[in-house]
Design a protein around this motif. Sequence first.
Motif, PDB file in Angstrom:
ATOM      1  N   LEU A   1       0.820  -1.215   0.000  1.00  0.00           N
ATOM      2  CA  LEU A   1       0.000   0.000   0.000  1.00  0.00           C
ATOM      3  C   LEU A   1       0.851   1.262   0.000  1.00  0.00           C
ATOM      4  CD1 LEU A   1      -2.795  -1.112   2.523  1.00  0.00           C
ATOM      5  CD2 LEU A   1      -2.949  -1.005   0.023  1.00  0.00           C
ATOM      6  N   LYS A   2       1.996   1.231   0.715  1.00  0.00           N
ATOM      7  CA  LYS A   2       2.878   2.409   0.766  1.00  0.00           C
ATOM      8  C   LYS A   2       3.533   2.709  -0.583  1.00  0.00           C
ATOM      9  CE  LYS A   2       4.053   1.958   5.672  1.00  0.00           C
ATOM     10  NZ  LYS A   2       5.090   1.554   6.664  1.00  0.00           N
ATOM     11  N   ASN A   3       3.546   1.710  -1.464  1.00  0.00           N
ATOM     12  CA  ASN A   3       4.216   1.890  -2.763  1.00  0.00           C
ATOM     13  C   ASN A   3       3.252   2.035  -3.947  1.00  0.00           C
ATOM     14  OD1 ASN A   3       7.389   1.459  -2.617  1.00  0.00           O
ATOM     15  ND2 ASN A   3       6.439   0.148  -1.052  1.00  0.00           N
ATOM     16  N   LEU A   4       1.976   2.184  -3.646  1.00  0.00           N
ATOM     17  CA  LEU A   4       0.995   2.289  -4.734  1.00  0.00           C
ATOM     18  C   LEU A   4       1.167   3.557  -5.564  1.00  0.00           C
ATOM     19  CD1 LEU A   4      -2.376   0.921  -3.290  1.00  0.00           C
ATOM     20  CD2 LEU A   4      -0.804  -0.182  -4.876  1.00  0.00           C
ATOM     21  N   HIS A   5       1.914   4.545  -5.014  1.00  0.00           N
ATOM     22  CA  HIS A   5       2.168   5.763  -5.803  1.00  0.00           C
ATOM     23  C   HIS A   5       2.996   5.453  -7.058  1.00  0.00           C
ATOM     24  CE1 HIS A   5       5.750   5.315  -3.244  1.00  0.00           C
ATOM     25  NE2 HIS A   5       6.409   5.927  -4.226  1.00  0.00           N
ATOM     26  N   LYS A   6       3.612   4.273  -7.113  1.00  0.00           N
ATOM     27  CA  LYS A   6       4.376   3.868  -8.296  1.00  0.00           C
ATOM     28  C   LYS A   6       3.456   3.384  -9.426  1.00  0.00           C
ATOM     29  CE  LYS A   6       8.409   2.502  -5.524  1.00  0.00           C
ATOM     30  NZ  LYS A   6       9.288   1.373  -5.137  1.00  0.00           N
ATOM     31  N   GLN A   7       2.163   3.328  -9.137  1.00  0.00           N
ATOM     32  CA  GLN A   7       1.127   3.013 -10.125  1.00  0.00           C
ATOM     33  C   GLN A   7       1.341   1.670 -10.843  1.00  0.00           C
ATOM     34  OE1 GLN A   7       1.155   6.583 -12.573  1.00  0.00           O
ATOM     35  NE2 GLN A   7      -0.538   7.411 -11.381  1.00  0.00           N
ATOM     36  N   PRO A   8       1.276   0.580 -10.092  1.00  0.00           N
ATOM     37  CA  PRO A   8       1.355  -0.727 -10.758  1.00  0.00           C
ATOM     38  C   PRO A   8       0.101  -0.963 -11.589  1.00  0.00           C
ATOM     39  CG  PRO A   8       0.686  -1.008  -8.481  1.00  0.00           C
ATOM     40  CD  PRO A   8       1.033   0.448  -8.639  1.00  0.00           C
ATOM     41  N   ASP A   9       0.248  -1.778 -12.630  1.00  0.00           N
ATOM     42  CA  ASP A   9      -0.916  -2.162 -13.428  1.00  0.00           C
ATOM     43  C   ASP A   9      -1.644  -3.344 -12.798  1.00  0.00           C
ATOM     44  OD1 ASP A   9      -0.638  -0.474 -16.019  1.00  0.00           O
ATOM     45  OD2 ASP A   9       1.368  -1.281 -15.704  1.00  0.00           O
ATOM     46  N   VAL A  10      -0.844  -4.244 -12.168  1.00  0.00           N
ATOM     47  CA  VAL A  10      -1.401  -5.461 -11.575  1.00  0.00           C
ATOM     48  C   VAL A  10      -0.748  -5.700 -10.217  1.00  0.00           C
ATOM     49  CG1 VAL A  10      -1.670  -7.973 -11.831  1.00  0.00           C
ATOM     50  CG2 VAL A  10      -1.800  -6.504 -13.845  1.00  0.00           C
ATOM     51  N   VAL A  11      -1.554  -6.197  -9.276  1.00  0.00           N
ATOM     52  CA  VAL A  11      -1.020  -6.660  -7.988  1.00  0.00           C
ATOM     53  C   VAL A  11      -1.439  -8.113  -7.813  1.00  0.00           C
ATOM     54  CG1 VAL A  11      -1.100  -6.438  -5.478  1.00  0.00           C
ATOM     55  CG2 VAL A  11      -1.091  -4.378  -6.905  1.00  0.00           C
ATOM     56  N   THR A  12      -0.464  -9.025  -7.625  1.00  0.00           N
ATOM     57  CA  THR A  12      -0.804 -10.400  -7.249  1.00  0.00           C
ATOM     58  C   THR A  12      -0.721 -10.447  -5.724  1.00  0.00           C
ATOM     59  OG1 THR A  12       1.415 -11.371  -7.221  1.00  0.00           O
ATOM     60  CG2 THR A  12       0.325 -11.170  -9.362  1.00  0.00           C
ATOM     61  N   LEU A  13      -1.750 -10.937  -5.086  1.00  0.00           N
ATOM     62  CA  LEU A  13      -1.901 -10.766  -3.640  1.00  0.00           C
ATOM     63  C   LEU A  13      -2.191 -12.088  -2.951  1.00  0.00           C
ATOM     64  CD1 LEU A  13      -2.255  -8.648  -1.328  1.00  0.00           C
ATOM     65  CD2 LEU A  13      -4.654  -8.478  -2.031  1.00  0.00           C
ATOM     66  N   ASP A  14      -1.373 -12.422  -1.948  1.00  0.00           N
ATOM     67  CA  ASP A  14      -1.639 -13.604  -1.140  1.00  0.00           C
ATOM     68  C   ASP A  14      -2.826 -13.299  -0.221  1.00  0.00           C
ATOM     69  OD1 ASP A  14      -1.518 -15.988   0.158  1.00  0.00           O
ATOM     70  OD2 ASP A  14       0.194 -15.484   1.409  1.00  0.00           O
ATOM     71  N   TYR A  15      -3.716 -14.281  -0.059  1.00  0.00           N
ATOM     72  CA  TYR A  15      -4.899 -14.034   0.756  1.00  0.00           C
ATOM     73  C   TYR A  15      -4.534 -13.907   2.236  1.00  0.00           C
ATOM     74  CZ  TYR A  15      -9.480 -14.570   2.886  1.00  0.00           C
ATOM     75  OH  TYR A  15     -10.610 -14.368   3.631  1.00  0.00           O
ATOM     76  N   ARG A  16      -3.553 -14.687   2.685  1.00  0.00           N
ATOM     77  CA  ARG A  16      -3.172 -14.658   4.096  1.00  0.00           C
ATOM     78  C   ARG A  16      -1.790 -14.012   4.233  1.00  0.00           C
ATOM     79  NH1 ARG A  16      -6.800 -17.676   6.816  1.00  0.00           N
ATOM     80  NH2 ARG A  16      -7.851 -19.380   5.722  1.00  0.00           N
ATOM     81  N   LEU A  17      -1.786 -12.762   4.717  1.00  0.00           N
ATOM     82  CA  LEU A  17      -0.545 -12.037   4.941  1.00  0.00           C
ATOM     83  C   LEU A  17      -0.353 -11.840   6.442  1.00  0.00           C
ATOM     84  CD1 LEU A  17      -0.978  -9.395   2.110  1.00  0.00           C
ATOM     85  CD2 LEU A  17       0.776 -11.185   2.170  1.00  0.00           C
ATOM     86  N   PRO A  18       0.875 -11.615   6.900  1.00  0.00           N
ATOM     87  CA  PRO A  18       1.116 -11.515   8.342  1.00  0.00           C
ATOM     88  C   PRO A  18       0.450 -10.301   8.997  1.00  0.00           C
ATOM     89  CG  PRO A  18       3.097 -10.959   7.098  1.00  0.00           C
ATOM     90  CD  PRO A  18       2.124 -11.542   6.135  1.00  0.00           C
ATOM     91  N   ASP A  19       0.241  -9.222   8.246  1.00  0.00           N
ATOM     92  CA  ASP A  19      -0.297  -7.997   8.861  1.00  0.00           C
ATOM     93  C   ASP A  19      -1.738  -7.679   8.471  1.00  0.00           C
ATOM     94  OD1 ASP A  19       0.452  -7.541   6.243  1.00  0.00           O
ATOM     95  OD2 ASP A  19       1.035  -5.468   6.572  1.00  0.00           O
ATOM     96  N   MET A  20      -2.202  -8.182   7.346  1.00  0.00           N
ATOM     97  CA  MET A  20      -3.549  -7.855   6.860  1.00  0.00           C
ATOM     98  C   MET A  20      -4.133  -9.042   6.089  1.00  0.00           C
ATOM     99  SD  MET A  20      -2.843  -4.034   5.267  1.00  0.00           S
ATOM    100  CE  MET A  20      -4.572  -3.626   4.998  1.00  0.00           C
ATOM    101  N   LYS A  21      -5.458  -9.116   6.091  1.00  0.00           N
ATOM    102  CA  LYS A  21      -6.111 -10.125   5.260  1.00  0.00           C
ATOM    103  C   LYS A  21      -6.159  -9.618   3.817  1.00  0.00           C
ATOM    104  CE  LYS A  21      -9.036 -12.540   8.570  1.00  0.00           C
ATOM    105  NZ  LYS A  21     -10.421 -12.935   8.933  1.00  0.00           N
ATOM    106  N   GLY A  22      -6.198 -10.562   2.887  1.00  0.00           N
ATOM    107  CA  GLY A  22      -6.211 -10.192   1.480  1.00  0.00           C
ATOM    108  C   GLY A  22      -7.370  -9.276   1.122  1.00  0.00           C
ATOM    109  N   LEU A  23      -8.556  -9.524   1.738  1.00  0.00           N
ATOM    110  CA  LEU A  23      -9.731  -8.698   1.445  1.00  0.00           C
ATOM    111  C   LEU A  23      -9.495  -7.246   1.857  1.00  0.00           C
ATOM    112  CD1 LEU A  23     -12.610  -8.448   0.429  1.00  0.00           C
ATOM    113  CD2 LEU A  23     -13.428  -9.171   2.690  1.00  0.00           C
ATOM    114  N   GLU A  24      -8.837  -7.044   3.013  1.00  0.00           N
ATOM    115  CA  GLU A  24      -8.552  -5.680   3.476  1.00  0.00           C
ATOM    116  C   GLU A  24      -7.628  -4.953   2.495  1.00  0.00           C
ATOM    117  OE1 GLU A  24      -7.656  -5.201   7.852  1.00  0.00           O
ATOM    118  OE2 GLU A  24      -7.571  -7.390   7.696  1.00  0.00           O
ATOM    119  N   VAL A  25      -6.577  -5.665   2.065  1.00  0.00           N
ATOM    120  CA  VAL A  25      -5.620  -5.054   1.123  1.00  0.00           C
ATOM    121  C   VAL A  25      -6.324  -4.733  -0.195  1.00  0.00           C
ATOM    122  CG1 VAL A  25      -3.415  -5.326  -0.068  1.00  0.00           C
ATOM    123  CG2 VAL A  25      -3.748  -6.378   2.181  1.00  0.00           C
TER     124      VAL A  25
END
Length: 452
Positions: free
Chosen positions: A44-68
């Motif tokens: 989230l802190k790097n979204l200013h770099k404007q990625p076209d695609v994010v591949t996202l693991d559903y279970r992350l240590p700090d946030m759930k995939g749905l939240e991200v």
Amino acid sequence: MDNNKPFKIFVVEDDDWYNRLLVHNLSLIPDYEIESFTSGQECLKNLHKQPDVVTLDYRLPDMKGLEVLKEIKAINDEIQVILISEQDDIEVVVELLKHGAYDYIVKSSDVKERLLNTVNNIRQGSRLKKEIVTLRQEVKKKYSYQNTIIGNSPAAEHIFSLIEKATRTNISVTITGETGTGKELVAKAIHYNSNRAKKPFIPVNVAAIPKDLIESELFGHEKGAFTGAAFRRIGKFEEAHGGTLFLDEMAELDISLQAKLLRALQEKEIIRIGSNDPVKTDCRIIIATNRNLLEEVNAGNFRQDLYYRLFGLPIELPPLRDRGNDVIVLAKHFIQAFCKENQMEERTLTASASKKLLAYSFPGNIRELKSVIELAVTLSDTTEITEESLVFGGQNMMDTLLAEERSMREYNIEIVNRFLEKYDNNIKLVAEKLDIGVATIYRMLKEEKTKL
């Protein structure tokens, strides 16, 4: 949008080995730019770099995939998110897709193929979106006020002002003027500079559609509604949903259909032929005519209630003969455009040629001027267009017509054909201009066809 910038992908995966596996697979495509993260907050802190695609693991240590996912979509809805996880609960998948996930891939042996195919589909879709945006920008530029109304006469400035007013609201617009004055161009300028520009502009030439087909053309029909109705047809009102429906030659609409059109406009819904179910429509109406509709109302040819429903903002386009020096401004514009299109050295008008253009009445208006100029450029042997190169449609017409001996019937057919060409095959209008019956014209055309 820059079509040459690299296609940027963020990989968000806390498992170091799997993170490196995903990065490796995606890096097989040379022009993909990959950046990896191990937490949702990092991504989230790097979204200013404007990625076209994010591949996202559903279970992350700090946030759930749905939240991200929700955070990403709130920051930039254009970013496409692919969830990759061991989680295969269908309810979870549905919830993620509902909140904007592009796809959900379960970690398995075919993850590489699935991932590359999905990212490629996103990229193709992204290219298509950019092409559509570019096309829309080009169309808007083509139909900008300056490109639509060419000239600096008071008449041109007044039209410019009215078009600008028309773009501010969804008020109906009535465009009047002689044939060849540019009524459809003005209608397009209003549409493509309004808040409906991203939706369709649907033109309908009422005079060109046979009386028994116009209802189906406007409102559509159901399968089996009449002989030959082999499938459901969507009418022009539905095609124009969200956009603009342009009804040209409105005075030619048969009075028996005018009541149905009035109802469609009042209720903002249509009923297809063969159906009882109303279909809601939302389209702006712009009409055009070369007749005085109020006179048609007084003559009993046009419904008064429909007239007042349609009238809205009136824009009257003056004939070219009343626009003074705009003739020369337009002539120079047509010279430049024709030379550019045909890769020719640009021509200039001599003083005598300009004088000849200004002295001519141009009964065919802007359309005729364009044809005269294109012919003049073709005929000119130098970079100057002289008065000799300007050939008007009316010049020597009688000499040409009488050069070959013909019967009176052949002369009559020749005259009818010339008028049909001039008035876009509007038989009813030609009959009025020549003061003969519509049936007479049909008979003459049938005789000519039989003879051929």
